[in-house]
Scaffold this active site. Structure first.
Site, PDB file in Angstrom:
ATOM      1  N   HIS A  43     -46.152 -48.171  20.925  1.00 46.35           N
ATOM      2  CA  HIS A  43     -46.763 -49.422  21.632  1.00 46.35           C
ATOM      3  C   HIS A  43     -47.171 -50.471  20.616  1.00 46.35           C
ATOM      4  O   HIS A  43     -46.844 -51.462  20.922  1.00 46.35           O
ATOM      5  CB  HIS A  43     -48.212 -48.874  22.202  1.00 46.35           C
ATOM      6  CG  HIS A  43     -47.973 -47.565  23.189  1.00 46.35           C
ATOM      7  ND1 HIS A  43     -48.534 -46.364  22.845  1.00 46.35           N
ATOM      8  CD2 HIS A  43     -47.446 -47.585  24.429  1.00 46.35           C
ATOM      9  CE1 HIS A  43     -48.047 -45.587  23.979  1.00 46.35           C
ATOM     10  NE2 HIS A  43     -47.749 -46.255  25.043  1.00 46.35           N
ATOM     11  N   GLN A  67     -48.208 -44.517  39.824  1.00 46.49           N
ATOM     12  CA  GLN A  67     -46.772 -43.687  39.394  1.00 46.49           C
ATOM     13  C   GLN A  67     -46.698 -42.123  39.062  1.00 46.49           C
ATOM     14  O   GLN A  67     -45.878 -41.791  38.533  1.00 46.49           O
ATOM     15  CB  GLN A  67     -46.261 -44.569  38.289  1.00 46.49           C
ATOM     16  CG  GLN A  67     -47.137 -44.426  36.923  1.00 46.49           C
ATOM     17  CD  GLN A  67     -46.706 -45.532  36.179  1.00 46.49           C
ATOM     18  OE1 GLN A  67     -46.844 -46.777  36.189  1.00 46.49           O
ATOM     19  NE2 GLN A  67     -46.239 -45.203  34.827  1.00 46.49           N
ATOM     20  N   LYS A 155     -37.286 -46.792  25.081  1.00 47.06           N
ATOM     21  CA  LYS A 155     -37.731 -45.642  25.186  1.00 47.06           C
ATOM     22  C   LYS A 155     -37.543 -45.116  26.690  1.00 47.06           C
ATOM     23  O   LYS A 155     -37.021 -44.090  26.959  1.00 47.06           O
ATOM     24  CB  LYS A 155     -39.128 -45.222  24.580  1.00 47.06           C
ATOM     25  CG  LYS A 155     -40.019 -44.001  25.175  1.00 47.06           C
ATOM     26  CD  LYS A 155     -39.744 -42.963  24.550  1.00 47.06           C
ATOM     27  CE  LYS A 155     -40.052 -41.703  25.174  1.00 47.06           C
ATOM     28  NZ  LYS A 155     -41.337 -41.739  26.238  1.00 47.06           N
TER      29      LYS A 155
HETATM   30  P1  AMP Z   1     -46.723 -46.024  28.384  1.00 44.30           P
HETATM   31  O1  AMP Z   1     -48.116 -46.223  27.911  1.00 44.30           O
HETATM   32  O2  AMP Z   1     -46.088 -44.768  28.128  1.00 44.30           O
HETATM   33  O3  AMP Z   1     -46.209 -46.673  30.014  1.00 44.30           O
HETATM   34  O4  AMP Z   1     -45.555 -47.015  27.505  1.00 44.30           O
HETATM   35  C1  AMP Z   1     -46.094 -48.555  27.273  1.00 44.30           C
HETATM   36  C2  AMP Z   1     -44.956 -49.153  26.872  1.00 44.30           C
HETATM   37  O5  AMP Z   1     -44.552 -48.509  25.464  1.00 44.30           O
HETATM   38  C3  AMP Z   1     -43.466 -48.948  27.628  1.00 44.30           C
HETATM   39  O6  AMP Z   1     -42.542 -50.082  27.689  1.00 44.30           O
HETATM   40  C4  AMP Z   1     -42.898 -47.996  26.798  1.00 44.30           C
HETATM   41  O7  AMP Z   1     -41.314 -48.112  26.890  1.00 44.30           O
HETATM   42  C5  AMP Z   1     -43.240 -48.321  25.472  1.00 44.30           C
HETATM   43  N1  AMP Z   1     -43.122 -47.257  24.591  1.00 44.30           N
HETATM   44  C6  AMP Z   1     -43.379 -46.075  24.871  1.00 44.30           C
HETATM   45  N2  AMP Z   1     -43.028 -45.063  23.702  1.00 44.30           N
HETATM   46  C7  AMP Z   1     -42.444 -45.950  22.802  1.00 44.30           C
HETATM   47  C8  AMP Z   1     -41.811 -45.512  21.607  1.00 44.30           C
HETATM   48  N3  AMP Z   1     -41.727 -44.452  20.982  1.00 44.30           N
HETATM   49  N4  AMP Z   1     -41.183 -46.685  20.881  1.00 44.30           N
HETATM   50  C9  AMP Z   1     -41.272 -48.056  21.286  1.00 44.30           C
HETATM   51  N5  AMP Z   1     -41.977 -48.176  22.674  1.00 44.30           N
HETATM   52  C10 AMP Z   1     -42.446 -47.002  23.350  1.00 44.30           C
END
Ligand code: AMP
Length: 286
Positions: A43, A67, A155
């Site tokens: 993140h 979701q 990701k």
């Molecule tokens: P989330 O909090 O899981 O909904 O993710 C928020 C954002 O962070 C989304 O755009 C994800 O694709 C991105 N994200 C999650 N894990 C990773 C990672 N390992 N590397 C880069 N971006 C990530």
């Protein structure tokens, strides 16, 4: 010792808009990174990317109930706003937007954004509700923040394509930027859900990335996608996964199934597999 100033936080759309309007008046460019919190280096890399491309960065932390399906981990999803705020502050974020559920979904809320195209298949086969929830909340967040750019992680590659489609189809005036996937040393993509893995499961989890790499190698060597995909599904089960939702080589731009003669470098390999109650996803360019 002087303490660093705590990160500014907005709880309501009104507060958020007031802050962003003040920046706009100064002619500043706004970058936006939506998250569900439980922040990790992945993140934070998106926050850094936003800071390189914009003058001010807003990050949202909102665990979006729409979701999650009943029985998924909405209730137990890790939440720690103070820690998240500290990490965001150290990373150059300028404003945390952390709305309560009622601020996002007021009583009487009745609108859902649905997509076909890149939202079909893969994640949707297992989680039919998922992209409707994502597309609806991201539409709202983009309208609330009105950023110049918004950064999403590769990701969640299918999600990234869904968001790109959404902003084109709904004429949203924002540039969508994809950020590379940050990984652990054994290749496992960093994820808030990795915290659910015990030591043995964590050991197995690294095989997902390795096996998807093998699929890429095979495709580059001319193997037919269905054969490489099947070998990978078998390998994931042998490695200790309890179930495989999909391993798929798809057109990288549309996620359509590729033609037989599609060049390997037009493909993206995506996989999702389950271990214990934890579902892991990963993907890579061939
Ligand atoms: P989330 O909090 O899981 O909904 O993710 C928020 C954002 O962070 C989304 O755009 C994800 O694709 C991105 N994200 C999650 N894990 C990773 C990672 N390992 N590397 C880069 N971006 C990530």
């Amino acid at each position: 010792m002087p303490q660093p100033n705590p990160l500014d936080a907005a709880r309501t759309v009104e507060e958020l808009r007031a802050r962003v309007a003040a920046w706009r008046k100064e002619g500043l460019r706004i970058g936006f990174v939506p998250t569900m919190g439980a922040l990790h280096e992945g993140h934070l890399s998106l926050v850094r990317l936003a800071a390189e491309r914009a003058d001010k960065v807003v990050a949202s932390v909102f665990v979006n109930p729409t979701q999650f399906a009943p029985g998924e981990d909405f209730e137990s999803y890790p939440r720690n706003e103070a820690r998240d705020a500290g990490l965001l502050q150290q990373t150059g974020c300028d404003l945390l937007y952390a709305p309560e559920r009622d601020e996002m979904y007021a009583p009487g809320f009745a609108t859902t954004v649905t997509l076909s195209g890149p939202a079909e298949g893969l994640e949707t086969d297992r989680r039919p509700h998922f992209f409707n929830g994502v597309a609806t909340v991201v539409s709202k967040l983009l309208n609330q923040v009105r950023p110049d750019i918004a950064v999403f992680g590769e990701k969640d590659y299918q999600q990234l394509l869904v968001i790109r489609r959404l902003v084109v189809d709904l004429d949203l005036d924002v540039d969508i930027i994809g950020g590379a996937t940050l990984r652990e040393e054994d290749g496992l993509a960093k994820s808030s859900r990795n915290a659910y893995l015990d030591a043995d499961q964590r050991e197995v989890a690294g095989a997902l990335n390795r096996i998807l790499h093998t699929v890429c190698d095979e495709l580059r060597a001319g193997e037919a996608p269905p054969r490489a995909e099947q070998r990978a599904r078998d390998a994931l089960l042998r490695a200790g996964f309890d179930g495989v939702d999909y391993v798929a080589a798809r057109d990288a731009g549309t996620l359509n199934k590729p033609e037989d003669d599609a060049p390997a470098d037009t493909l993206r390999v995506l996989g999702a597999a389950r271990i214990g109650g934890v579902r892991l996803i990963d993907n890579m360019a061939v």
